[in-house]
Each structure stands twice: as structure tokens, then as C-alpha cells.
Design a protein around this motif. Structure first.
Motif, short mmCIF file in Angstrom:
data_model
loop_
_atom_site.label_atom_id
_atom_site.label_comp_id
_atom_site.label_asym_id
_atom_site.label_seq_id
_atom_site.Cartn_x
_atom_site.Cartn_y
_atom_site.Cartn_z
N UNK A 26 0.81 -1.22 0.00
CA UNK A 26 0.00 0.00 0.00
C UNK A 26 0.85 1.27 0.00
N UNK A 27 2.17 1.15 0.18
CA UNK A 27 3.07 2.30 0.11
C UNK A 27 3.45 2.64 -1.33
N UNK A 28 3.13 1.76 -2.26
CA UNK A 28 3.57 1.95 -3.64
C UNK A 28 2.51 2.68 -4.46
N UNK A 29 2.99 3.28 -5.55
CA UNK A 29 2.10 4.00 -6.46
C UNK A 29 1.89 3.20 -7.74
N UNK A 30 1.32 3.81 -8.74
CA UNK A 30 1.03 3.11 -10.00
C UNK A 30 2.28 2.63 -10.72
N UNK A 31 3.40 3.23 -10.43
CA UNK A 31 4.66 2.80 -11.05
C UNK A 31 5.27 1.60 -10.33
N UNK A 38 4.64 8.85 0.76
CA UNK A 38 5.08 7.91 1.79
C UNK A 38 6.45 8.30 2.33
N UNK A 39 7.33 8.78 1.46
CA UNK A 39 8.63 9.25 1.93
C UNK A 39 8.46 10.38 2.96
N UNK A 40 7.54 11.30 2.69
CA UNK A 40 7.29 12.40 3.61
C UNK A 40 6.78 11.86 4.95
N UNK A 82 10.79 -0.61 -3.59
CA UNK A 82 9.65 -1.41 -4.04
C UNK A 82 9.05 -2.19 -2.88
N UNK A 83 7.83 -2.63 -3.05
CA UNK A 83 7.15 -3.42 -2.02
C UNK A 83 8.06 -4.59 -1.61
N UNK A 84 8.16 -4.78 -0.31
CA UNK A 84 8.99 -5.85 0.23
C UNK A 84 10.41 -5.43 0.55
#
Length: 156
Positions: A26-31, A38-40, A82-84
Motif C-alpha cells: 500500500x506504500x507503492x504508487x502506480x509505477x 510515503x517518503x514524507x 519497491x514493495x517488500x
């Protein structure tokens, strides 16, 4: 790829306060990589964890009626997470003018390859919590800032 131990990471400044992070789907975007928002959030999470560990708790903020408000944040995204991915975020208080302003630096490293994925700087101004106006840093904050400030980083 070599698995780097957290204590063997190459930090920009000595002795960072660190926070382990695992990138969730859920931290990732469409890319497919960690979203900038999320970084902020991670920067805010580590900032609070750092100052609270040093004694600048929310109770102290309420007692003094003062808080440090972010006035500027600069983020350099140097690589995708990336996720994980398991990451380590480090931070340092790098400047305090003795009156109103402070600054901190951040570095995000992926230990599996030792790559720095992000560097950031944020500046803060002390505000009166009731009026939201700039205010002199209370002595309790100043004592903490002077104790934990790392020399050699960002300056105003």
C-alpha cells in the motif's frame, strides 16, 4: 548482491538515529515503487521518534506551549524502493540557530545493496501552539537540540 549489516552502512554523517522500514504494497504508487507521499510520512515518523527518544515528548510540547513546525523540506529521490524492500532511514539534527530555527538531514539506505535511495533536508521554526506564530525555542528544547546536534551537516 552482498547483504550489508545495518551497522556497516555508509552514512553521510556519524551516528544517525535510525528507523527500520519495510515497504508495504500500500506504500507503492502506480509505477510500483514507494510513493513520494510515503517518503514524507517516513520523514515525519523518524523525526518524532528521534526527538521523543531524546526527551522532547508531546507532553513537553504541551507543557511549554511550543512546537517545531516544518517550514521547508527538500527531497532528492536517488533510487526506487519497491514493495517488500527492507530499508533503514537515518536522521540527524544538523543545525540550531539558538533562537527559532532548526534543521535536520535524512538518508534512506537499502541494506541489501548499500544503495542510498533518498536524501532530504527539512527546516523547522518554533511556533506558539495557541497562536501558530513564530516563537523563541523554550530552554527545554534548546537544551535537547544543543545536546544532539551533529556538526558538519546542513547550516542555514
Amino acid at each position: 548482491m552482498t547483504d550489508h549489516r545495518e551497522d556497516a552502512l555508509t552514512w553521510d554523517l556519524p551516528d544517525p538515529f535510525t528507523l527500520p522500514i519495510e515497504v508495504r504494497p500500500e506504500d507503492t504508487d502506480r509505477l510500483g515503487h514507494a510513493n513520494n507521499v510515503v517518503y514524507v510520512r517516513w520523514l515525519e515518523d523518524i523525526s518524532w521518534a528521534h526527538i521523543e527518544r531524546e526527551g522532547m515528548t508531546w507532553a513537553l510540547h504541551e507543557q511549554t506551549g511550543k512546537a517545531m513546525a516544518i517550514t521547508r523540506t527538500e527531497i532528492d529521490y536517488l533510487g526506487a524502493a519497491n514493495a517488500g524492500d527492507r530499508l533503514v532511514l537515518g536522521t540527524w539534527l544538523t543545525d540550531f540557530d539558538g533562537r527559532i530555527r532548526s534543521a535536520r538531514q535524512f538518508q534512506l539506505i537499502r541494506p541489501v545493496d548499500g544503495k542510498t535511495l533518498m536524501r532530504a533536508v527539512s527546516t523547522h521554526a518554533c511556533v506558539n501552539m495557541a497562536s501558530q506564530r513564530p516563537s523563541r525555542v523554550p530552554p527545554e528544547f534548546a537544551d535537547i537540540f544543543r545536546r544532539i546536534q551533529v556538526k558538519g551537516g546542513f547550516t542555514f
